[in-house]
Design a protein around this motif. Structure first.
Motif, PDB file in Angstrom:
ATOM      1  N   ALA A 169       0.834  -1.202   0.000  1.00  0.00           N
ATOM      2  CA  ALA A 169       0.000   0.000   0.000  1.00  0.00           C
ATOM      3  C   ALA A 169       0.870   1.255   0.000  1.00  0.00           C
ATOM      4  O   ALA A 169       0.557   2.230  -0.697  1.00  0.00           O
ATOM      5  CB  ALA A 169      -0.938  -0.010   1.202  1.00  0.00           C
ATOM      6  N   ALA A 170       1.949   1.245   0.758  1.00  0.00           N
ATOM      7  CA  ALA A 170       2.838   2.408   0.813  1.00  0.00           C
ATOM      8  C   ALA A 170       3.483   2.671  -0.547  1.00  0.00           C
ATOM      9  O   ALA A 170       3.553   3.823  -1.006  1.00  0.00           O
ATOM     10  CB  ALA A 170       3.903   2.209   1.882  1.00  0.00           C
ATOM     11  N   VAL A 171       3.953   1.620  -1.201  1.00  0.00           N
ATOM     12  CA  VAL A 171       4.568   1.781  -2.521  1.00  0.00           C
ATOM     13  C   VAL A 171       3.531   2.303  -3.519  1.00  0.00           C
ATOM     14  O   VAL A 171       3.814   3.214  -4.308  1.00  0.00           O
ATOM     15  CB  VAL A 171       5.188   0.441  -2.997  1.00  0.00           C
ATOM     16  N   LEU A 172       2.330   1.746  -3.482  1.00  0.00           N
ATOM     17  CA  LEU A 172       1.271   2.203  -4.376  1.00  0.00           C
ATOM     18  C   LEU A 172       0.914   3.664  -4.100  1.00  0.00           C
ATOM     19  O   LEU A 172       0.676   4.443  -5.028  1.00  0.00           O
ATOM     20  CB  LEU A 172       0.048   1.305  -4.236  1.00  0.00           C
ATOM     21  N   ALA A 173       0.906   4.056  -2.833  1.00  0.00           N
ATOM     22  CA  ALA A 173       0.606   5.448  -2.476  1.00  0.00           C
ATOM     23  C   ALA A 173       1.686   6.390  -2.999  1.00  0.00           C
ATOM     24  O   ALA A 173       1.376   7.490  -3.486  1.00  0.00           O
ATOM     25  CB  ALA A 173       0.468   5.588  -0.961  1.00  0.00           C
ATOM     26  N   VAL A 174       2.935   5.977  -2.920  1.00  0.00           N
ATOM     27  CA  VAL A 174       4.023   6.808  -3.449  1.00  0.00           C
ATOM     28  C   VAL A 174       3.855   6.986  -4.955  1.00  0.00           C
ATOM     29  O   VAL A 174       3.963   8.107  -5.473  1.00  0.00           O
ATOM     30  CB  VAL A 174       5.403   6.194  -3.109  1.00  0.00           C
ATOM     31  N   PHE A 175       3.578   5.895  -5.669  1.00  0.00           N
ATOM     32  CA  PHE A 175       3.369   6.003  -7.116  1.00  0.00           C
ATOM     33  C   PHE A 175       2.159   6.884  -7.431  1.00  0.00           C
ATOM     34  O   PHE A 175       2.188   7.686  -8.374  1.00  0.00           O
ATOM     35  CB  PHE A 175       3.207   4.623  -7.766  1.00  0.00           C
ATOM     36  N   GLY A 176       1.105   6.749  -6.642  1.00  0.00           N
ATOM     37  CA  GLY A 176      -0.073   7.595  -6.839  1.00  0.00           C
ATOM     38  C   GLY A 176       0.248   9.051  -6.622  1.00  0.00           C
ATOM     39  O   GLY A 176      -0.180   9.925  -7.395  1.00  0.00           O
ATOM     40  N   VAL A 185       3.188  10.465  -6.928  1.00  0.00           N
ATOM     41  CA  VAL A 185       4.049  10.899  -8.034  1.00  0.00           C
ATOM     42  C   VAL A 185       3.206  11.215  -9.267  1.00  0.00           C
ATOM     43  O   VAL A 185       3.430  12.222  -9.956  1.00  0.00           O
ATOM     44  CB  VAL A 185       5.128   9.829  -8.342  1.00  0.00           C
ATOM     45  N   LEU A 186       2.227  10.366  -9.557  1.00  0.00           N
ATOM     46  CA  LEU A 186       1.341  10.620 -10.702  1.00  0.00           C
ATOM     47  C   LEU A 186       0.576  11.934 -10.537  1.00  0.00           C
ATOM     48  O   LEU A 186       0.425  12.697 -11.498  1.00  0.00           O
ATOM     49  CB  LEU A 186       0.377   9.463 -10.912  1.00  0.00           C
ATOM     50  N   VAL A 187       0.083  12.195  -9.338  1.00  0.00           N
ATOM     51  CA  VAL A 187      -0.618  13.459  -9.091  1.00  0.00           C
ATOM     52  C   VAL A 187       0.342  14.626  -9.307  1.00  0.00           C
ATOM     53  O   VAL A 187      -0.002  15.621  -9.944  1.00  0.00           O
ATOM     54  CB  VAL A 187      -1.229  13.487  -7.669  1.00  0.00           C
ATOM     55  N   PRO A 219      -5.382   8.889 -12.531  1.00  0.00           N
ATOM     56  CA  PRO A 219      -4.741   7.644 -12.112  1.00  0.00           C
ATOM     57  C   PRO A 219      -4.037   7.788 -10.766  1.00  0.00           C
ATOM     58  O   PRO A 219      -3.960   6.831  -9.989  1.00  0.00           O
ATOM     59  CB  PRO A 219      -3.736   7.331 -13.225  1.00  0.00           C
ATOM     60  N   GLY A 220      -3.537   8.984 -10.450  1.00  0.00           N
ATOM     61  CA  GLY A 220      -2.875   9.197  -9.167  1.00  0.00           C
ATOM     62  C   GLY A 220      -3.831   9.044  -7.995  1.00  0.00           C
ATOM     63  O   GLY A 220      -3.528   8.372  -7.012  1.00  0.00           O
ATOM     64  N   VAL A 221      -5.003   9.654  -8.099  1.00  0.00           N
ATOM     65  CA  VAL A 221      -6.005   9.544  -7.029  1.00  0.00           C
ATOM     66  C   VAL A 221      -6.516   8.108  -6.937  1.00  0.00           C
ATOM     67  O   VAL A 221      -6.743   7.590  -5.838  1.00  0.00           O
ATOM     68  CB  VAL A 221      -7.159  10.551  -7.260  1.00  0.00           C
ATOM     69  N   PHE A 222      -6.673   7.462  -8.100  1.00  0.00           N
ATOM     70  CA  PHE A 222      -7.088   6.058  -8.085  1.00  0.00           C
ATOM     71  C   PHE A 222      -6.044   5.207  -7.342  1.00  0.00           C
ATOM     72  O   PHE A 222      -6.391   4.353  -6.522  1.00  0.00           O
ATOM     73  CB  PHE A 222      -7.281   5.540  -9.514  1.00  0.00           C
ATOM     74  N   LEU A 253      -3.941   6.226  -5.024  1.00  0.00           N
ATOM     75  CA  LEU A 253      -4.010   6.567  -3.592  1.00  0.00           C
ATOM     76  C   LEU A 253      -5.208   5.893  -2.926  1.00  0.00           C
ATOM     77  O   LEU A 253      -5.108   5.395  -1.799  1.00  0.00           O
ATOM     78  CB  LEU A 253      -4.068   8.083  -3.419  1.00  0.00           C
ATOM     79  N   ALA A 254      -6.344   5.885  -3.625  1.00  0.00           N
ATOM     80  CA  ALA A 254      -7.537   5.230  -3.067  1.00  0.00           C
ATOM     81  C   ALA A 254      -7.308   3.728  -2.926  1.00  0.00           C
ATOM     82  O   ALA A 254      -7.665   3.129  -1.896  1.00  0.00           O
ATOM     83  CB  ALA A 254      -8.750   5.512  -3.951  1.00  0.00           C
ATOM     84  N   CYS A 255      -6.699   3.117  -3.939  1.00  0.00           N
ATOM     85  CA  CYS A 255      -6.404   1.669  -3.854  1.00  0.00           C
ATOM     86  C   CYS A 255      -5.432   1.380  -2.719  1.00  0.00           C
ATOM     87  O   CYS A 255      -5.571   0.382  -2.008  1.00  0.00           O
ATOM     88  CB  CYS A 255      -5.841   1.164  -5.179  1.00  0.00           C
ATOM     89  N   ALA A 256      -4.450   2.252  -2.531  1.00  0.00           N
ATOM     90  CA  ALA A 256      -3.487   2.075  -1.441  1.00  0.00           C
ATOM     91  C   ALA A 256      -4.196   2.111  -0.087  1.00  0.00           C
ATOM     92  O   ALA A 256      -3.910   1.303   0.805  1.00  0.00           O
ATOM     93  CB  ALA A 256      -2.410   3.149  -1.512  1.00  0.00           C
ATOM     94  N   ALA A 257      -5.132   3.034   0.060  1.00  0.00           N
ATOM     95  CA  ALA A 257      -5.878   3.124   1.323  1.00  0.00           C
ATOM     96  C   ALA A 257      -6.693   1.860   1.570  1.00  0.00           C
ATOM     97  O   ALA A 257      -6.737   1.339   2.696  1.00  0.00           O
ATOM     98  CB  ALA A 257      -6.788   4.347   1.300  1.00  0.00           C
ATOM     99  N   VAL A 258      -7.319   1.335   0.524  1.00  0.00           N
ATOM    100  CA  VAL A 258      -8.114   0.108   0.661  1.00  0.00           C
ATOM    101  C   VAL A 258      -7.212  -1.076   1.020  1.00  0.00           C
ATOM    102  O   VAL A 258      -7.522  -1.864   1.920  1.00  0.00           O
ATOM    103  CB  VAL A 258      -8.914  -0.170  -0.629  1.00  0.00           C
TER     104      VAL A 258
END
Length: 163
Positions: A35-42, A44-46, A53-56, A58-63
């Motif tokens: 989740a942390a790695v996915l949040a970092v990528f999210g 970065v995209l934002v 895709p960045g917010v998506f 971040l939302a997936c990372a939270a889930v």
């Protein structure tokens, strides 16, 4: 401790089960990191101007971060016996656990354990069935001496701790 028994008592909490699952199940252990790695990528995209895709991400990372612990908490609340105060008597043959109100009883013979390990929060006793865990939280012990004695019983009857 041949004739000596150790008496324990604790009130189970969802965190005890979460700790045990993180200790023995890769899904629970690695999901916060994923989740942390996915949040970092999210993030970065934002920052790069790709908000959708960045917010998506971040939302997936939270889930991904929340689901394992929500599952533990939900299962704990649904089980009527899960939060009942537990007493345990430990000797060289087994650990006998019973809820104070008498609704559940287990006689866990040391010979049935596949292994055990110690975390910062508890001892986790594992059987051959992957889904059967017995967390014994550190708050069950009145003093460090009781924790040391319990560890000695486990080492003598089950063997060394196994991750």
């Amino acid at each position: 401790m041949a004739d000596d028994q150790l008496e324990l008592r604790w009130d189970p909490q969802p965190g005890d089960w979460g700790d045990a699952l993180r200790a023995v199940t890769p899904l629970y252990r690695w999901s916060p990191w994923f989740a942390a790695v996915l949040a970092v990528f999210g993030a970065v995209l934002v920052a790069l101007g790709e908000p959708l895709p960045g917010v998506f991400g971040l939302a997936c990372a939270a889930v991904i971060a929340a689901l394992p612990m929500l599952a533990v908490s939900s299962s704990f609340r649904r089980n009527p016996v899960a939060a009942a105060t537990v007493t345990a008597t430990i000797d060289d043959s087994s650990m006998r656990m019973m809820t104070v109100d008498g609704t559940a009883y287990s006689d866990l013979r040391w010979s049935t354990l596949a292994g055990w390990l110690e975390t910062n929060r508890s001892f986790v006793l594992r059987t051959d069935e992957a889904t059967v865990l017995f967390p014994v939280p550190n708050r069950a012990f009145g003093a460090q001496e009781e924790r040391r004695r319990f560890r000695e019983v486990l080492e003598r009857n089950v063997g060394p701790a196994k991750p």
